[in-house]
Motif scaffolding. Structure first.
Motif, short mmCIF file in Angstrom:
data_model
loop_
_atom_site.label_atom_id
_atom_site.label_comp_id
_atom_site.label_asym_id
_atom_site.label_seq_id
_atom_site.Cartn_x
_atom_site.Cartn_y
_atom_site.Cartn_z
N TYR A 186 0.81 -1.21 0.00
CA TYR A 186 0.00 0.00 0.00
C TYR A 186 0.85 1.27 0.00
O TYR A 186 0.31 2.37 -0.22
CB TYR A 186 -0.92 0.04 1.22
N MET A 187 2.14 1.17 0.28
CA MET A 187 2.96 2.37 0.43
C MET A 187 2.99 3.20 -0.85
O MET A 187 3.26 2.70 -1.95
CB MET A 187 4.38 1.97 0.82
N TYR A 188 2.72 4.49 -0.72
CA TYR A 188 2.64 5.40 -1.86
C TYR A 188 4.02 5.65 -2.46
O TYR A 188 4.22 5.57 -3.67
CB TYR A 188 1.99 6.71 -1.43
N TRP A 189 4.97 6.00 -1.63
CA TRP A 189 6.33 6.25 -2.08
C TRP A 189 7.16 4.98 -1.90
O TRP A 189 7.11 4.34 -0.85
CB TRP A 189 6.97 7.40 -1.31
N THR A 190 7.93 4.60 -2.92
CA THR A 190 8.72 3.37 -2.88
C THR A 190 10.06 3.61 -2.18
O THR A 190 10.50 4.75 -1.99
CB THR A 190 8.99 2.86 -4.30
N MET A 191 10.73 2.50 -1.85
CA MET A 191 12.05 2.60 -1.24
C MET A 191 13.02 3.31 -2.19
O MET A 191 13.86 4.12 -1.75
CB MET A 191 12.58 1.22 -0.87
N ALA A 192 12.93 3.01 -3.48
CA ALA A 192 13.81 3.65 -4.46
C ALA A 192 13.59 5.16 -4.48
O ALA A 192 14.55 5.95 -4.54
CB ALA A 192 13.58 3.05 -5.84
#
Length: 448
Positions: free
Chosen positions: A347-353
């Protein structure tokens, strides 16, 4: 005796790496083949442990209900790294991680071959197994990495919307910058602790609603934040940002993370510069670092982003991971915990990258072992909210718990446990425990 030197980093091939993730692959360790085991042969996470026979912290890999002592395996001539570097007898994984991704993958391929059900090298040699395998039940786990720096993000749209609705106008829950960049702040690396470490309730300044001035006292609204974290595997030089499309090459792996939060201390202190003492007292992480290579089969598309991010935050392909997450709460003296949250990392909007690209866009350098927290992971339904602040809507909707009673926030003696896993066909890639028990505050020498 067969050695693993032929599987050096120079000869590791994509097909060999892919074979380590084969869902049909089985180990000669029976416990690793249990469908509910966090540590099947497809996982092979790295950690630091000690045991009663050797109290020196050293590197290990989890498999089933055992730990492979990598230092002992290397000493037996069964594990090869570049230049025969002595990286596995260290009390942190940093030296091994610094060897680079080719070496991480080489070690994964070598271990996968040795632990495979068809390989007799360890399976048929009881004395050798006794030297290199340690029962998990006998081991003490330590922080897996020496953490030079810690950053925490705020990247769940559902969480940010909930908090904005609670404390601001629900129609304008997200501030204008939230949809343009991954919001974050620099945390405190010195208070990151490994699972099982007790956490003492923090003291600080509290501003009661009708009081003119703050008081000094123990936190009254102690909370969890269900997060994951990623470990930097390759740093960048000062002044040289990491490109978004290359960011995952800089990530060694992931852990579960509980960024304990003192909500009342935070409410008073966070304007204008953000959290300080409300977050610095403790952050708990799991003991095992699950590599991105183990997580690869569970890669999924991230949520659609609107507006389209600025160019430096764009990447092609899928950069989210299907990781199921749960939180349980167990009061002191109660045997059965209550599951208070079920959600998913996808669900996370912003990715780790994107988080790493934004972190370094100013020229900020990162170092091997740096920890980056995802921010609270909340889903779209009330039972998927990743904090008690949201689950109880700042105390307005108490939760019922096993053993009787309710909770709005954490009380002394409560034990909070995070769990996370990726579900495969007949196996799961799990993270192990991320547990902390709350101890009473210590007043110390604070003011009245």
């Amino acid at each position: 005796m067969t050695t693993a030197s032929h599987l050096s980093a120079q000869s590791t091939q994509p097909a060999q790496l892919a074979a380590t993730r084969d869902p049909a692959k089985r180990s000669w360790l029976a416990a690793a083949n249990d469908a509910a085991c966090d540590f099947p042969i497809q996982n092979l996470p790295f950690g630091i442990f000690s045991d009663p026979l050797n109290d020196a912290p050293r590197a290990g890999v989890a498999i089933g209900d055992a730990i492979v002592d990598l230092a002992a395996l290397q000493a037996a001539g069964l594990l090869s790294v570049a230049g025969d570097a002595d990286v596995f007898s260290r009390p942190a994984l940093n030296a091994f991680i610094a060897l680079g991704r080719d070496e991480w993958r080489s070690v994964r391929v070598q271990l996968s071959a040795l632990l495979d059900a068809e390989c007799p090298t360890l399976r048929e040699h009881a004395a050798l197994r006794a030297r290199v395998l340690v029962p998990m039940r006998d081991a003490t786990m330590h922080l897996p990495v020496d953490i030079p720096g810690y950053t925490d993000f705020y990247s769940s749209k559902e969480h940010a919307t909930n908090v904005g609705s609670m404390f601001r106008d629900p129609k304008n829950a997200l501030l204008p910058n939230w949809s343009e960049m991954p919001i974050g702040y620099n945390g405190r690396a010195s208070s990151v602790v490994v699972t099982g470490t007790p956490v003492r309730r923090p003291m600080g300044q509290l501003k009661l609603p009708d009081a003119e001035r703050p008081i000094y006292g123990a936190c009254r609204k102690l909370d969890i934040e269900l997060e994951t974290g990623f470990i930097i595997g390759r740093g960048n030089a000062l002044g040289e940002p990491v490109a978004c499309d290359e960011a995952e090459d800089h990530i060694f792996g992931m852990v579960l993370l509980n960024d304990w939060s003192a909500r009342d201390i935070q409410q008073w202190e966070y304007v204008p510069l953000g959290p300080f003492n409300a977050k610095t007292f403790a952050t708990t992480i799991s003991a095992w670092v699950v590599t991105l290579d183990a997580l690869e089969p569970f890669r999924v598309s991230q949520p659609e982003q609107s507006p389209e991010p600025l160019a430096y935050l764009r990447h092609e392909g899928r950069h989210a991971f299907d990781i199921s997450l749960e939180v349980t709460l167990r009061p002191e003296g109660v045997d059965k915990p209550t599951t208070i949250c079920r959600t998913n990392f996808k669900y996370m909007y912003w990715t780790m990258a994107q988080q790493l690209a934004h972190h370094t866009v100013s020229g900020c350098n990162t170092r091997v072992g740096d920890l980056m927290g995802s921010g609270t992971i909340s889903g779209p339904t009330p039972d998927s909210f990743g904090s008690l602040l949201e689950l109880t809507w700042n105390g307005a909707r108490p939760l019922s718990i096993e053993g009787g009673g309710t909770r709005t926030f954490i009380v002394d003696g409560d034990e909070l446990a995070l769990a996370g896993w990726c579900q495969g066909a007949g196996y799961r890639v799990g993270f192990g425990a991320c547990v902390g028990k709350i101890l009473p505050a210590s007043a110390g020498k604070g003011g009245a």
